[in-house]
Scaffold this active site. Structure first.
Site, PDB file in Angstrom:
ATOM      1  N   GLU A  52     -26.368  31.731   6.911  1.00  0.00           N
ATOM      2  CA  GLU A  52     -26.663  30.456   6.248  1.00  0.00           C
ATOM      3  C   GLU A  52     -27.442  30.827   4.996  1.00  0.00           C
ATOM      4  OE1 GLU A  52     -26.389  26.418   5.722  1.00  0.00           O
ATOM      5  OE2 GLU A  52     -25.461  27.584   7.321  1.00  0.00           O
ATOM      6  N   ASP A  60     -22.381  29.547   6.011  1.00  0.00           N
ATOM      7  CA  ASP A  60     -21.937  29.629   4.621  1.00  0.00           C
ATOM      8  C   ASP A  60     -21.103  30.873   4.369  1.00  0.00           C
ATOM      9  OD1 ASP A  60     -23.272  27.270   3.803  1.00  0.00           O
ATOM     10  OD2 ASP A  60     -25.152  28.379   3.665  1.00  0.00           O
ATOM     11  N   SER A  79     -18.636  24.632   3.464  1.00  0.00           N
ATOM     12  CA  SER A  79     -19.235  24.652   4.796  1.00  0.00           C
ATOM     13  C   SER A  79     -20.100  23.420   4.994  1.00  0.00           C
ATOM     14  CB  SER A  79     -20.058  25.923   4.989  1.00  0.00           C
ATOM     15  OG  SER A  79     -20.992  26.066   3.957  1.00  0.00           O
ATOM     16  N   GLU A 119     -24.079  31.145  -3.366  1.00  0.00           N
ATOM     17  CA  GLU A 119     -23.253  31.625  -2.246  1.00  0.00           C
ATOM     18  C   GLU A 119     -22.189  32.600  -2.744  1.00  0.00           C
ATOM     19  OE1 GLU A 119     -21.626  28.414   0.065  1.00  0.00           O
ATOM     20  OE2 GLU A 119     -23.612  27.530   0.413  1.00  0.00           O
TER      21      GLU A 119
END
Length: 173
Positions: free
Chosen positions: A53, A40, A30, A10
């Site tokens: 996401e 995210d 998240s 991420e």
């Protein structure tokens, strides 16, 4: 995949989007920091706004629950962003999908296979507006004389199984 690896992926996506000129933020923890489901990553460049996401895998298909996708879509709609699923397989770049373009399993979950991501996903340069995919049909409509007929015959023979790839390659050299 470990939570640490997911967090690292991420952050990698956030940094890449930042370098591409997007204002971007990662939702802290998240899914666990609040009762509400958050995407995210949130990213925007003044013209496009995305709720993402992010999922990654070593090579196995990536699955998302129906609830994850529903929460992403709900948040994106209320926030005024486009919902996207970002997937990254080891030794590959990020690929992006609209939730409606994903395969839905019999159990109501969503799945992305590596082959699907590579063949059908929006790659990072296209996602960030640095390039645009061009299909063969669009190239054919470009106004030129079109592809070489001999090359098309060879490719068609390979597609039909009449000629193997090595033989076709030697003919096209």
């Amino acid at each position: 995949m470990s939570q640490a690896k997911g967090d690292r992926r991420e952050r990698e996506l956030v940094n890449a989007l930042d370098e591409a000129g997007f204002a971007v933020m990662r939702a802290p923890a998240s899914g666990s920091a609040t009762e509400r489901e958050l995407p995210d990553v949130l990213a925007g460049d003044g013209e496009q706004f995305y709720a993402i996401e992010a999922k990654s895998s070593a090579g196995d298909p990536i699955y998302l629950t129906g609830e994850e996708v529903e929460a992403l879509t709900f948040f994106a709609r209320n926030f005024g962003a486009k919902p996207r699923i970002g997937v990254r397989f080891d030794r590959e770049d990020w690929y992006f999908f609209h939730p409606g373009d994903l395969h839905v399993t019999d159990g109501g979950n969503y799945r992305v296979k590596k082959e699907t991501a590579l063949a059908e996903g929006t790659d990072f340069p296209e996602f960030t507006g640095r390039s645009e995919k061009v299909t063969l049909e669009e190239v054919a409509d470009g106004g030129d004389d079109g592809p070489d007929e001999d090359v098309l015959r060879v490719l068609n023979a390979v597609q039909q199984g009449v000629m193997d790839v090595d033989e076709a390659a030697s003919l096209l050299e």
